[in-house]
Design a protein around this motif. Structure first.
Motif, PDB file in Angstrom:
ATOM      1  N   ALA A  34       0.833  -1.210   0.000  1.00 61.28           N
ATOM      2  CA  ALA A  34       0.000   0.000   0.000  1.00 61.28           C
ATOM      3  C   ALA A  34       0.864   1.256   0.000  1.00 61.28           C
ATOM      4  O   ALA A  34       0.536   2.237  -0.675  1.00 61.28           O
ATOM      5  CB  ALA A  34      -0.946  -0.006   1.194  1.00 61.28           C
ATOM      6  N   ALA A  37       2.118   1.765  -3.560  1.00 65.06           N
ATOM      7  CA  ALA A  37       1.050   2.317  -4.397  1.00 65.06           C
ATOM      8  C   ALA A  37       0.854   3.808  -4.118  1.00 65.06           C
ATOM      9  O   ALA A  37       0.656   4.600  -5.054  1.00 65.06           O
ATOM     10  CB  ALA A  37      -0.252   1.552  -4.164  1.00 65.06           C
ATOM     11  N   GLU A  38       0.940   4.216  -2.854  1.00 62.29           N
ATOM     12  CA  GLU A  38       0.775   5.631  -2.507  1.00 62.29           C
ATOM     13  C   GLU A  38       1.933   6.474  -3.044  1.00 62.29           C
ATOM     14  O   GLU A  38       1.712   7.563  -3.583  1.00 62.29           O
ATOM     15  CB  GLU A  38       0.633   5.803  -0.997  1.00 62.29           C
ATOM     16  N   PRO A  49      -3.321  -0.991  -5.277  1.00 64.69           N
ATOM     17  CA  PRO A  49      -2.406  -1.746  -4.417  1.00 64.69           C
ATOM     18  C   PRO A  49      -2.419  -3.246  -4.697  1.00 64.69           C
ATOM     19  O   PRO A  49      -1.391  -3.913  -4.571  1.00 64.69           O
ATOM     20  CB  PRO A  49      -2.901  -1.436  -3.003  1.00 64.69           C
TER      21      PRO A  49
END
Length: 74
Positions: A34, A37-38, A49
């Motif tokens: 995650a 992905a951010e 994600p």
């Protein structure tokens, strides 16, 4: 930007987390998929994600996407 984007996820650090680099620029230290992905979203690369682990344009070095803590032993 010309050519394909290169995303490198470096091996887990001795204290945990993995450095994320896009086209040579370090985006930060991720502790999960995650987080990756951010960081990519902030860099203008939208990715779910759930797709990070299998994205062919992400180079996972030293360990796969399931490893985030410090490396221990062999």
């Amino acid at each position: 930007m010309s050519g394909p984007i290169r995303v490198t996820i470096h091996p887990p650090s001795p204290t945990g987390g993995r450095r994320v680099r896009v086209d040579g620029e370090i985006l930060g230290l991720a502790h999960s998929v995650a987080d990756v992905a951010e960081f990519l979203r902030r860099a203008g690369l939208e990715i779910d994600p759930a797709e990070v682990a299998d994205a062919p344009w992400i180079d996972w070095r030293g360990a796969g996407p399931e490893h985030w803590g410090p490396q221990t032993g062999s």
